[in-house]
Scaffold this motif. Structure first.
Motif, PDB file in Angstrom:
ATOM      1  N   VAL A 303      -7.179  14.133 -11.291  1.00  0.00           N
ATOM      2  CA  VAL A 303      -5.760  14.671 -10.742  1.00  0.00           C
ATOM      3  C   VAL A 303      -5.366  13.620  -9.749  1.00  0.00           C
ATOM      4  O   VAL A 303      -6.059  13.048  -8.871  1.00  0.00           O
ATOM      5  N   VAL A 304      -4.064  13.272  -9.847  1.00  0.00           N
ATOM      6  CA  VAL A 304      -3.494  12.482  -8.874  1.00  0.00           C
ATOM      7  C   VAL A 304      -2.266  13.457  -8.372  1.00  0.00           C
ATOM      8  O   VAL A 304      -1.761  14.423  -9.105  1.00  0.00           O
ATOM      9  N   LEU A 388       2.144   8.873  -6.370  1.00  0.00           N
ATOM     10  CA  LEU A 388       2.225   7.533  -6.555  1.00  0.00           C
ATOM     11  C   LEU A 388       0.797   6.901  -6.403  1.00  0.00           C
ATOM     12  O   LEU A 388      -0.198   7.260  -6.666  1.00  0.00           O
ATOM     13  N   GLN A 389       1.239   5.481  -7.101  1.00  0.00           N
ATOM     14  CA  GLN A 389       0.057   4.594  -7.328  1.00  0.00           C
ATOM     15  C   GLN A 389       0.153   3.449  -6.424  1.00  0.00           C
ATOM     16  O   GLN A 389       1.250   2.808  -6.015  1.00  0.00           O
ATOM     17  N   THR A 409      -4.132   9.492  -4.592  1.00  0.00           N
ATOM     18  CA  THR A 409      -3.397   8.468  -5.341  1.00  0.00           C
ATOM     19  C   THR A 409      -4.691   7.726  -6.427  1.00  0.00           C
ATOM     20  O   THR A 409      -5.715   8.049  -6.364  1.00  0.00           O
ATOM     21  N   ILE A 410      -4.033   6.593  -6.823  1.00  0.00           N
ATOM     22  CA  ILE A 410      -4.717   5.664  -7.553  1.00  0.00           C
ATOM     23  C   ILE A 410      -4.488   4.358  -6.971  1.00  0.00           C
ATOM     24  O   ILE A 410      -3.582   3.952  -6.668  1.00  0.00           O
ATOM     25  N   GLY A 432     -11.477   8.946  -1.601  1.00  0.00           N
ATOM     26  CA  GLY A 432     -11.415   9.887  -2.691  1.00  0.00           C
ATOM     27  C   GLY A 432     -10.342   9.555  -3.685  1.00  0.00           C
ATOM     28  O   GLY A 432      -9.896  10.585  -4.401  1.00  0.00           O
ATOM     29  N   SER A 433      -9.839   8.584  -3.822  1.00  0.00           N
ATOM     30  CA  SER A 433      -8.584   8.028  -4.802  1.00  0.00           C
ATOM     31  C   SER A 433      -9.530   7.910  -6.237  1.00  0.00           C
ATOM     32  O   SER A 433     -10.608   7.542  -6.202  1.00  0.00           O
TER      33      SER A 433
END
Length: 795
Positions: A303-304, A388-389, A409-410, A432-433
């Motif tokens: 999940v993002v 957002l990434q 996020t990523i 924890g991304s």
């Protein structure tokens, strides 16, 4: 036994409400609960002891509001209040039997001020406030820290990081949600679980605001997603306020029935919040042995999220590529000149065209990425709720972006080089991304699919060794332009397939790279996207404004039975006119109405200056700005936008109003105030979040607002109302203990024959309570406050 071990096979029982018990033992209206406990340790010991004897495992310290902003001005320190509260809790434990494990939990509640961009309190300042509490808590001997009643995900993140980075104590964290399933600031339970769970809390859940029945759907939503134990501390139903005292409508037996439902849903930590007392805890403790614990099957998906929007990446997702200065001269200039409105417009254009996540890259040789990355992220998140990434080759910029991103996020990216793996993977784990791994190493990008696969395998293995889940890993097999490396185009497609089939992780690809340097790029891009989707591409980094790209992904979802019944496809394309489809590749029309909805402050100023050349100021106010705010209010009511966006829109109108006011002053025209209104948080209450939002909105509708602040003495409200001939007074209270102060303030206004109507609001109030305490109106939110003002001043 350590508390984390105990939870594995047992239900952990917390105590019940502290405020309720303090009031019964002498806490007066407006009196600080922490200082009352400090000065009356025997009363506090007896309250703790009563809960322990009732069967609670955990003593929650009387430190909910023990932060420096509240205590320093009263002449007390955080250190002495926290130390005494933990000492008292331990004394209570010493007085009861030792047949069951007992623990002391340092209680940390919200600060009482809004964090940026909704308020003025910075993330770093909030962090320091929480750090001071946490450090003293560990020093004084707490067994764990519970961060509770959080309404803002960003504030919860600041608190969790402050505890995590400065102590070794277990962290439990709960937020409070309304019946619509969202927090006061619009946060969803899914976003809470993804964000705080990713940060590594030891238990996560919900407390306060609602009774067991209303909380159950929210609890079920949390338990099916959480990978750590779930904690639930419900209120004893909903309160009725009589003579300043709150009375709740759920008894011990009914409350226990709710507890059974929570445990059956998967909760393993139970306690009580407002309205509960030792009788509630005893009923739970006496009967909990009859509940059979069974394993709850939760699922984990990548999940993002932002606070108000979460995306499960379980199908091909569109990621907008245009917030990257590479090859984009206008964006380069915007970043250098800090032209935030241009950056926001670029983000909005991509979202309007179908982007579900936005890639953010601010890499330029002549700017400091580690400063610009968090700044740009904060600006975007102040207006846009799309996840957002964070994209950078600068490790410091990545960490700063991760720290100040509100949500999950990523990180783009790590690669197969040892230096990259060693420096970036710990950061990704800490925050924890999710993670993007590039299929390159010290020898560059392999020419073959097999070579790229080997690097991918190395990255996945190392990431997992840090505890990063496979579901959160994305491999970028790297597309290279066919104008220079044509023979390798299909190697990328083959590599995607290998990674999906043999490693079982997700894939990501910057599709447009394939066509650099050749004409009619869109044809190459579209074909390559379709090939990559067929090979198993999960995240497509594309220009969503480019014709055919988003449509290809929508069609892929239909053909692969992802869009069940073609419902989303039909809904999107069956109702959209050809003109609207065509317009998505163009810039958004910048009328003042649209500028307000999008929260573009600089554009609002410029547009207002332009309009004033041809239009009267009052026409702009009454026919454009007010209807625009009404439209924003409707979007807020319907859940299309949330509190951060509402405030940003209001600030945008304020930017426009400032221009209008300057113009009117130059012309020596009287001000455009539609009436004077006093707002105040009542005596004894230091929470001014709701009051501040109401103030902003009223000002933007043309009212002159006199803000008396928080903890306002009754006589000051009366004096100012008389002095300024006020016709409308707004009073706010967040705590049940200060509702009596609100009632007394209203009575004082009446006794002094002040011709003012009074509207009231706050978390503990309802329309019925408002009538009971003598208010003329009940305001549930800022929008209703506007309607009240319009009625009072007959606008």
């Amino acid at each position: 036994m350590e508390i984390k071990e105990y939870i594995k096979d047992n239900v952990l029982i917390f105590d019940g409400a502290m405020g309720t018990m303090l009031q019964k033992n002498g806490l007066q209206m407006g009196e600080n609960p922490e200082i009352f406990g400090f000065n009356n340790p025997d009363i506090l010991i007896n309250i703790h002891k009563a809960y322990l004897e009732a069967g609670s495992n955990v003593v929650t310290t009387n430190t909910f509001g023990a932060n420096e902003l509240k205590l320093d001005k009263l002449g007390y320190t955080v250190e002495e209040i926290v130390d005494n509260a933990i000492y008292v809790a331990k004394k209570a434990i010493e007085k009861v039997d030792k047949s069951r494990p007992r623990y002391v939990a340092l209680d940390i509640g919200p600060i009482g001020e809004m964090l940026e961009p909704m308020g003025t309190l910075s993330f770093d300042r909030a962090y320091e406030i929480f750090k001071r509490q946490a450090v003293q808590g560990e020093k004084s001997g707490a067994n764990l820290i519970i961060i509770e009643t959080m309404m803002d995900l960003y504030e919860a993140k600041a608190a969790v990081l402050a505890v995590k980075e400065n102590t070794d104590l277990p962290i439990f964290c709960t937020m409070t949600f309304n019946e619509d399933g969202r927090s006061f600031t619009g946060c969803t339970p899914e976003s809470m679980v993804a964000t705080l769970g990713g940060l590594g809390v030891d238990a996560i859940g919900v407390n306060c605001s609602l009774g067991p029945k209303q909380l159950l759907p929210i609890v079920k939503n949390i338990t099916k997603r959480a990978t750590v134990p779930v904690i639930v501390q419900a209120n004893a139903g909903l309160p009725n306020i009589v003579d300043g005292q709150a009375y709740y409508d759920v008894d011990e037996k009914e409350f226990y029935s709710g507890v059974v439902e929570f445990i059956n849903a998967g909760a393993r930590i139970i306690g009580g919040c407002c309205g509960t007392n030792p009788n509630f805890i005893k009923y739970i403790s006496d009967n909990i042995k009859d509940i059979e614990l069974h394993k709850i099957e939760s699922y984990y998906k990548c999940v993002v999220c932002s606070p108000s929007k979460f995306i499960e990446i379980d199908k091909p997702i569109v990621m907008g590529e245009r917030l990257n200065p590479t090859g984009r001269k206008s964006l380069k200039e915007a970043l250098k000149n800090e032209n935030i409105d241009y950056i926001i417009k670029l983000a909005l254009e991509q979202i309007n065209a179908g982007a579900e996540i936005l890639n953010v890259n601010v890499g330029l040789p002549d700017i400091d990425e580690k400063i610009e990355m968090p700044k740009i992220i904060k600006e975007i998140q102040g207006i846009i709720d799309t996840p957002l990434q964070i994209d950078s080759s600068n490790i410091e910029a990545l960490e700063q972006g991760l720290r100040y991103y509100n949500g999950r996020t990523i990180v783009n990216s790590v690669n197969g080089k040892e230096d990259s793996l060693e420096k970036i993977l710990p950061i990704v784990k800490k925050y924890g991304s999710a993670l993007v791994g590039l299929a390159l190493d010290d020898n560059g990008i392999p020419e073959t699919a097999e070579g790229r696969f080997e690097i991918a395998k190395k990255i996945v293995k190392r990431a997992q060794s840090y505890g990063i889940r496979k579901e959160d890993i994305f491999i970028d097999c790297l597309s290279l332009t066919v104008s220079a490396q044509q023979s390798e185009a299909m190697e990328t497609i083959k590599a995607i397939k290998l990674v999906k089939e043999k490693l079982g992780v997700k894939t990501i690809l910057g599709v447009s790279n394939i066509s650099f340097g050749i004409p009619s790029r869109k044809h190459i891009n579209n074909t390559y996207l379709n090939l990559a989707l067929g090979a198993g591409l999960d995240l497509a980094i594309i220009n969503p404004n480019e014709e055919g790209m988003v449509e290809a992904i929508d069609a892929f979802r239909v053909i692969n039975n992802i869009d069940k019944g073609c419902n989303k496809y039909i809904d999107k394309y069956g109702k959209v006119s050809k003109d609207l489809i065509k317009s998505k590749s163009n810039n958004i029309e910048s009328t003042l109405e649209e500028i307000v909805v999008r929260g573009l402050k600089e554009e609002a100023r410029d547009k207002t200056i332009e309009l004033l050349k041809e239009s009267d100021a009052n026409i702009i106010l009454d026919e454009i700005l007010i209807p625009s705010l009404d439209n924003v209010g409707k979007k807020y009511d319907s859940g299309e936008i949330f509190l951060p966006q509402l405030i940003q829109c209001a600030e945008t109108v304020k930017a426009s109003l400032n221009v209008i006011k300057e113009k009117l002053l130059q012309e020596s025209t009287n001000n455009i105030s539609k009436g004077k209104i006093i707002v105040a948080t009542v005596k004894g209450d230091i929470h001014d979040i709701g009051k501040n939002i109401v103030k902003i909105m009223l000002e933007n509708y043309g009212y002159e607002v006199i803000d008396l602040g928080k903890d306002v003495p009754i006589e000051k409200v009366v004096q100012k109302s008389k002095e300024l001939d006020i016709k409308l007074v707004g009073l706010s209270a967040l705590m049940t203990t200060t509702v009596k102060s609100m009632e007394d303030t209203i009575k004082a206004l009446r006794d002094n024959n002040i011709d003012a109507k009074v509207f009231v609001g706050g978390a503990v109030l309802t329309e019925e309570y408002a009538k009971n305490i003598g208010a003329d109106y009940y305001s549930k939110d800022a929008k209703s406050a506007i309607e009240i003002a319009q009625m009072r001043f007959k606008i």
